[in-house]
Motif scaffolding. Sequence first.
Motif, PDB file in Angstrom:
ATOM      1  N   THR A   1       0.889  -0.900 -12.045  1.00  0.00           N
ATOM      2  CA  THR A   1       1.152   0.401 -11.431  1.00  0.00           C
ATOM      3  C   THR A   1       2.492   0.932 -11.942  1.00  0.00           C
ATOM      4  O   THR A   1       3.517   0.278 -11.764  1.00  0.00           O
ATOM      5  CB  THR A   1       1.196   0.290  -9.888  1.00  0.00           C
TER       6      THR A   1
ATOM      7  N   ALA B   1       4.487   5.547  -5.543  1.00  0.00           N
ATOM      8  CA  ALA B   1       4.569   5.423  -7.006  1.00  0.00           C
ATOM      9  C   ALA B   1       3.537   6.321  -7.692  1.00  0.00           C
ATOM     10  O   ALA B   1       3.827   6.940  -8.711  1.00  0.00           O
ATOM     11  CB  ALA B   1       4.387   3.966  -7.426  1.00  0.00           C
ATOM     12  N   THR B   2       2.345   6.415  -7.128  1.00  0.00           N
ATOM     13  CA  THR B   2       1.311   7.260  -7.738  1.00  0.00           C
ATOM     14  C   THR B   2       1.605   8.744  -7.551  1.00  0.00           C
ATOM     15  O   THR B   2       0.992   9.575  -8.216  1.00  0.00           O
ATOM     16  CB  THR B   2      -0.096   6.941  -7.191  1.00  0.00           C
TER      17      THR B   2
ATOM     18  N   GLU C   1       0.808  -1.215   0.000  1.00  0.00           N
ATOM     19  CA  GLU C   1       0.000   0.000   0.000  1.00  0.00           C
ATOM     20  C   GLU C   1       0.845   1.270   0.000  1.00  0.00           C
ATOM     21  O   GLU C   1       0.573   2.210  -0.744  1.00  0.00           O
ATOM     22  CB  GLU C   1      -0.954   0.039   1.210  1.00  0.00           C
TER      23      GLU C   1
ATOM     24  N   VAL D   1       2.724   1.729  -3.348  1.00  0.00           N
ATOM     25  CA  VAL D   1       1.805   2.194  -4.390  1.00  0.00           C
ATOM     26  C   VAL D   1       1.529   3.683  -4.229  1.00  0.00           C
ATOM     27  O   VAL D   1       1.522   4.422  -5.214  1.00  0.00           O
ATOM     28  CB  VAL D   1       0.483   1.389  -4.366  1.00  0.00           C
TER      29      VAL D   1
ATOM     30  N   TRP E   1      -1.400  -4.958  -7.370  1.00  0.00           N
ATOM     31  CA  TRP E   1      -0.958  -3.704  -7.966  1.00  0.00           C
ATOM     32  C   TRP E   1      -0.346  -3.862  -9.352  1.00  0.00           C
ATOM     33  O   TRP E   1       0.407  -2.997  -9.799  1.00  0.00           O
ATOM     34  CB  TRP E   1       0.033  -3.012  -7.033  1.00  0.00           C
TER      35      TRP E   1
ATOM     36  N   LEU F   1       6.625   1.134 -10.174  1.00  0.00           N
ATOM     37  CA  LEU F   1       6.612   0.245  -9.011  1.00  0.00           C
ATOM     38  C   LEU F   1       7.108  -1.141  -9.391  1.00  0.00           C
ATOM     39  O   LEU F   1       6.593  -1.767 -10.318  1.00  0.00           O
ATOM     40  CB  LEU F   1       5.188   0.149  -8.453  1.00  0.00           C
TER      41      LEU F   1
END
Length: 117
Positions: A46, A20-21, A14, A17, A43, A49
Amino acid sequence: MRLHDIDLGPAEGENAVFLATQGVEVTAVDFSAVQITRARRFWTGTPRLTFVHAEACTFLDKDTRQFEAITPTSCSPVSPHVSHRAVSSASPTVSRSSASTEPSRWAGSGWRAARAS
């Protein structure tokens, strides 16, 4: 230059991610094959990542990249042995105290960062 973070013990990913976002290049390394399998399944696709199944020191011995930040998602302190090999020589050393007590600027409650400061 894009920030490159190594996430140690990402579990299901989590926090990795989230970073990475936000535009951070994340390499998430976990010793648990089960957790890495689950994280990859959750994920897939993504951007920025990568999940790696490995023991952290063994991974760092083989990987030549330098990271600008270390995220100990498991909330355990980052040993000087790991931080010395992981953090870019241009970045200050990550201290044991910052790894275990400094809240991240990037994520919500419960997330801890060992950000070079």
